[in-house]
Design a protein around this motif. Structure first.
Motif, PDB file in Angstrom:
ATOM      1  N   LYS A 143       0.807  -1.220   0.000  1.00  0.00           N
ATOM      2  CA  LYS A 143       0.000   0.000   0.000  1.00  0.00           C
ATOM      3  C   LYS A 143       0.845   1.277   0.000  1.00  0.00           C
ATOM      4  N   GLU A 144       2.054   1.204   0.557  1.00  0.00           N
ATOM      5  CA  GLU A 144       2.892   2.382   0.574  1.00  0.00           C
ATOM      6  C   GLU A 144       3.913   2.369  -0.550  1.00  0.00           C
ATOM      7  N   GLU A 145       3.963   1.271  -1.291  1.00  0.00           N
ATOM      8  CA  GLU A 145       4.962   1.140  -2.339  1.00  0.00           C
ATOM      9  C   GLU A 145       4.398   1.413  -3.728  1.00  0.00           C
ATOM     10  N   VAL A 146       3.138   1.044  -3.936  1.00  0.00           N
ATOM     11  CA  VAL A 146       2.592   1.140  -5.281  1.00  0.00           C
ATOM     12  C   VAL A 146       1.075   1.266  -5.219  1.00  0.00           C
ATOM     13  N   ASN A 147       0.534   1.997  -6.169  1.00  0.00           N
ATOM     14  CA  ASN A 147      -0.911   2.131  -6.280  1.00  0.00           C
ATOM     15  C   ASN A 147      -1.411   0.973  -7.136  1.00  0.00           C
ATOM     16  N   ALA A 148      -1.741  -0.151  -6.528  1.00  0.00           N
ATOM     17  CA  ALA A 148      -2.091  -1.371  -7.268  1.00  0.00           C
ATOM     18  C   ALA A 148      -3.466  -1.248  -7.912  1.00  0.00           C
ATOM     19  N   PRO A 149      -3.603  -1.700  -9.153  1.00  0.00           N
ATOM     20  CA  PRO A 149      -4.916  -1.675  -9.817  1.00  0.00           C
ATOM     21  C   PRO A 149      -5.912  -2.570  -9.103  1.00  0.00           C
ATOM     22  N   LYS A 150      -7.173  -2.232  -9.259  1.00  0.00           N
ATOM     23  CA  LYS A 150      -8.237  -3.025  -8.645  1.00  0.00           C
ATOM     24  C   LYS A 150      -9.012  -3.767  -9.721  1.00  0.00           C
ATOM     25  N   ASP A 151      -9.675  -4.815  -9.303  1.00  0.00           N
ATOM     26  CA  ASP A 151     -10.611  -5.554 -10.163  1.00  0.00           C
ATOM     27  C   ASP A 151      -9.943  -6.191 -11.378  1.00  0.00           C
ATOM     28  N   LEU A 152      -8.696  -6.583 -11.254  1.00  0.00           N
ATOM     29  CA  LEU A 152      -8.054  -7.330 -12.326  1.00  0.00           C
ATOM     30  C   LEU A 152      -8.395  -8.809 -12.184  1.00  0.00           C
ATOM     31  N   PRO A 153      -8.558  -9.528 -13.279  1.00  0.00           N
ATOM     32  CA  PRO A 153      -8.844 -10.965 -13.175  1.00  0.00           C
ATOM     33  C   PRO A 153      -7.715 -11.683 -12.433  1.00  0.00           C
ATOM     34  N   PRO A 154      -8.043 -12.587 -11.526  1.00  0.00           N
ATOM     35  CA  PRO A 154      -6.991 -13.285 -10.771  1.00  0.00           C
ATOM     36  C   PRO A 154      -6.095 -14.135 -11.661  1.00  0.00           C
ATOM     37  N   GLN A 155      -6.574 -14.496 -12.843  1.00  0.00           N
ATOM     38  CA  GLN A 155      -5.780 -15.327 -13.753  1.00  0.00           C
ATOM     39  C   GLN A 155      -4.719 -14.527 -14.517  1.00  0.00           C
ATOM     40  N   LEU A 156      -4.792 -13.187 -14.445  1.00  0.00           N
ATOM     41  CA  LEU A 156      -3.847 -12.336 -15.164  1.00  0.00           C
ATOM     42  C   LEU A 156      -2.511 -12.310 -14.429  1.00  0.00           C
ATOM     43  N   LEU A 157      -1.480 -12.876 -15.070  1.00  0.00           N
ATOM     44  CA  LEU A 157      -0.170 -12.974 -14.439  1.00  0.00           C
ATOM     45  C   LEU A 157       0.727 -11.783 -14.741  1.00  0.00           C
ATOM     46  N   PHE A 158       0.646 -11.283 -15.970  1.00  0.00           N
ATOM     47  CA  PHE A 158       1.652 -10.308 -16.400  1.00  0.00           C
ATOM     48  C   PHE A 158       1.104  -9.467 -17.542  1.00  0.00           C
ATOM     49  N   VAL A 159       1.471  -8.186 -17.546  1.00  0.00           N
ATOM     50  CA  VAL A 159       1.129  -7.290 -18.648  1.00  0.00           C
ATOM     51  C   VAL A 159       2.423  -6.663 -19.162  1.00  0.00           C
ATOM     52  N   HIS A 160       2.709  -6.894 -20.431  1.00  0.00           N
ATOM     53  CA  HIS A 160       3.890  -6.322 -21.070  1.00  0.00           C
ATOM     54  C   HIS A 160       3.438  -5.249 -22.045  1.00  0.00           C
ATOM     55  N   GLN A 161       4.103  -4.087 -21.991  1.00  0.00           N
ATOM     56  CA  GLN A 161       3.779  -2.980 -22.889  1.00  0.00           C
ATOM     57  C   GLN A 161       5.057  -2.405 -23.481  1.00  0.00           C
ATOM     58  N   GLY A 162       4.895  -1.394 -24.312  1.00  0.00           N
ATOM     59  CA  GLY A 162       6.051  -0.727 -24.890  1.00  0.00           C
ATOM     60  C   GLY A 162       6.195  -0.934 -26.377  1.00  0.00           C
ATOM     61  N   GLN A 163       5.421  -1.856 -26.958  1.00  0.00           N
ATOM     62  CA  GLN A 163       5.458  -2.062 -28.397  1.00  0.00           C
ATOM     63  C   GLN A 163       4.214  -1.445 -29.036  1.00  0.00           C
ATOM     64  N   LYS A 164       4.378  -0.977 -30.252  1.00  0.00           N
ATOM     65  CA  LYS A 164       3.285  -0.328 -30.969  1.00  0.00           C
ATOM     66  C   LYS A 164       2.752  -1.255 -32.042  1.00  0.00           C
ATOM     67  N   ASP A 165       1.435  -1.485 -32.031  1.00  0.00           N
ATOM     68  CA  ASP A 165       0.771  -2.300 -33.044  1.00  0.00           C
ATOM     69  C   ASP A 165       1.262  -3.751 -33.004  1.00  0.00           C
ATOM     70  N   LEU A 166       1.069  -4.398 -31.865  1.00  0.00           N
ATOM     71  CA  LEU A 166       1.473  -5.803 -31.684  1.00  0.00           C
ATOM     72  C   LEU A 166       0.739  -6.711 -32.663  1.00  0.00           C
ATOM     73  N   LYS A 167       1.471  -7.654 -33.263  1.00  0.00           N
ATOM     74  CA  LYS A 167       0.875  -8.501 -34.287  1.00  0.00           C
ATOM     75  C   LYS A 167       0.930  -9.991 -33.971  1.00  0.00           C
ATOM     76  N   GLU A 168       2.040 -10.484 -33.442  1.00  0.00           N
ATOM     77  CA  GLU A 168       2.153 -11.935 -33.240  1.00  0.00           C
ATOM     78  C   GLU A 168       3.134 -12.218 -32.113  1.00  0.00           C
ATOM     79  N   LEU A 169       2.883 -13.304 -31.395  1.00  0.00           N
ATOM     80  CA  LEU A 169       3.785 -13.733 -30.328  1.00  0.00           C
ATOM     81  C   LEU A 169       3.984 -15.242 -30.412  1.00  0.00           C
ATOM     82  N   HIS A 170       5.112 -15.689 -29.894  1.00  0.00           N
ATOM     83  CA  HIS A 170       5.386 -17.117 -29.781  1.00  0.00           C
ATOM     84  C   HIS A 170       6.192 -17.388 -28.515  1.00  0.00           C
ATOM     85  N   TRP A 171       5.867 -18.480 -27.834  1.00  0.00           N
ATOM     86  CA  TRP A 171       6.700 -19.013 -26.765  1.00  0.00           C
ATOM     87  C   TRP A 171       7.864 -19.769 -27.407  1.00  0.00           C
ATOM     88  N   HIS A 172       9.001 -19.767 -26.742  1.00  0.00           N
ATOM     89  CA  HIS A 172      10.115 -20.590 -27.210  1.00  0.00           C
ATOM     90  C   HIS A 172       9.973 -21.973 -26.593  1.00  0.00           C
TER      91      HIS A 172
END
Length: 471
Positions: A410-439
């Motif tokens: 609570k004193e370290e970060v303003n955590a978002p509320k009401d996110l789905p519990p299954q959501l593990l990670f959000v990556h941003q910084g790319q523009k117009d994402l098109k495709e992803l693959h796991w290695h």
């Protein structure tokens, strides 16, 4: 259907900086309280910019190969089936979306010296409670990070090119013979290529290399009645291929003993609009799935003729992408133009509603979806909202754990509320994402392509269960 990059600009070599989230950071201004950015909720004020938190990643690197790529694939290699030690080396194939048709090419490239931070997946058993209690805190400590960093210097990119007529809509490498690749062009042709000479040359060199495109002839070429995007190699039958076009036709390719293919000119018909994606069953050699702009998903059995064995309404908008779970073969994931994605248990199809999970987190079209090759309950999703999200369907709300987390942060970060519990990670910084693959050979590694280039990322909270070397 959101899939093409129109009037792209060629990427220029420059340091993107922390705004693009490449792991670098600067501290030129006064320290401000950290705030978690909520896409679709928060807005950037004048003078504000997004800044990546490097401690959220075990590894994060950005690079580009010139013109943007709508599609790419990771090429299986012989460096080890399960690799956990940095630095890593990865091989790719990709196809460009150049401004002029004659400027396009297929790219075969190698990225080596991918550095990262080594973390203990399980706390060591020790009597020192203080050292074991807050592993995340120690991970974020700068001195600790320097000690844990494996590999040094920037990644090395080695690139070879083959000329290609027109833009490349999709490219896929064959699982069993990864030097054999198929490309879908906007000219309406699917071509098969042998890139063994290029991959061998890349494997033998360690220095940064870039050469002009070579004029290589394809092994085989087949023309559809229109361009398309759907393409998939069979994981069970070497050389068997499916291609689907914007006229709703699906063609089956069968390999011949002479190193070519027999393409059935009579298509599989079951959709009334463009076929957007195709996926072979991971367990049944004659079964595949397709999705379409008509909002439907169809299941096919090649032994039963040219009509679907089953077809059902999957979304209220175009179904852009599907992924068949190779670790839990009853599970099929699909992503839609309306930003939703769903998980279906195919065993429940006969009973009616087969949806076991449905998410409305993304508000823009889903552009890619793929199950983890190492964790049956984990999948990654990319969207036109410029987010790449990672989900674990096995997670549920734990009120006690959530309360403990909120009290701690609570004193370290303003955590978002009401996110789905299954959501593990959000990556941003790319523009117009098109495709992803796991290695498939480096647990926890994801690669994504966008209008401004590629990202290689390994989130620090993605834990993969690996077999132990000990007794």
């Amino acid at each position: 259907m959101v899939r093409s990059i129109k009037n792209p600009k060629k990427a220029k070599r420059k340091n993107k900086g922390s705004k693009k989230g490449d792991g670098s950071s600067s501290s030129s201004g006064p320290s401000m309280p950290a705030k978690v950015w909520q896409p679709g909720v928060d807005k950037l004020e004048e003078g504000e910019e997004l800044q990546c938190d490097p401690s959220a990643y075990n590894s994060l690197h950005a690079f580009h190969i010139g013109w943007p790529c709508l599609s790419f694939d990771i090429v299986r290699d012989t460096l080890g089936l399960v690799r956990t030690e940095f630095p890593h080396t990865v091989y790719f194939v990709a196809g460009t979306q150049a401004e002029k048709a004659s400027w396009n090419s297929l790219s075969i490239f190698k990225v080596s010296n991918i550095s990262g931070k080594k973390r203990e997946p399980v706390p060591t058993k020790s009597g020192d409670d203080e050292s074991n209690m807050d592993s995340e805190d120690s991970d974020s400590d700068e001195d600790s990070d320097e000690e844990e960093l494996e590999g040094s210097g920037a990644p090395i990119l080695q690139l070879r090119k083959v000329t290609h007529e027109g833009c490349v809509n999709r490219i896929r490498a064959m699982t069993q013979s990864p030097h054999i690749c198929a490309s879908w062009g906007d000219t309406g042709h699917v071509q098969v290529w042998d890139f063994s000479s290029h991959l061998n040359a890349l494997a033998e060199s360690e220095s940064e290399v870039s050469q002009g495109p070579s004029n290589q002839a394809p092994l085989f070429k087949f023309g559809h009645k229109d361009e398309g995007f759907a393409l998939d190699w069979s994981p069970l039958v070497t050389g068997r291929l499916l291609s689907g076009d914007c006229k709703s036709n699906i063609h089956l390719w069968e390999p011949t003993s002479g190193g070519t293919w027999n393409v059935d000119t009579t298509p599989y018909i079951g959709h009334i609009a463009s076929v957007e994606d195709l996926q072979w069953s991971p367990t049944e050699a004659d079964v595949f799935a397709s999705c379409s702009v008509d909002g439907n998903i169809a299941i096919w059995d090649t032994r039963l003729g040219k009509s679907p064995a089953a077809s059902f309404k999957a979304h209220n908008a175009d179904v852009n992408v599907i992924s068949w779970n190779r670790l839990a073969s009853c599970m099929l994931a699909s992503g839609s133009d309306d930003g939703t994605f769903s998980i279906r248990d195919l065993r429940l199809l006969k009973g009616g509603d087969s949806v076991v999970a449905h998410f409305e987190y993304h508000k823009h079209p889903i552009t890619s979806i793929e199950w983890s090759p190492h964790e049956a309950s984990t999948l990654a999703v990319s969207s036109a909202d410029n987010q790449l999200t990672i989900w674990d369907l096995s997670l549920e709300n734990d009120e006690e754990e959530e309360a403990e987390f909120k009290a701690k942060t609570k004193e370290e970060v303003n955590a978002p509320k009401d996110l789905p519990p299954q959501l593990l990670f959000v990556h941003q910084g790319q523009k117009d994402l098109k495709e992803l693959h796991w290695h498939s050979q480096i647990p926890g590694m994801i690669v994504s392509t966008a209008a401004d280039g590629y990202n290689i990322l390994m989130p620090s909270n993605i834990q993969t269960t690996l077999p132990s070397d000990g007794p």
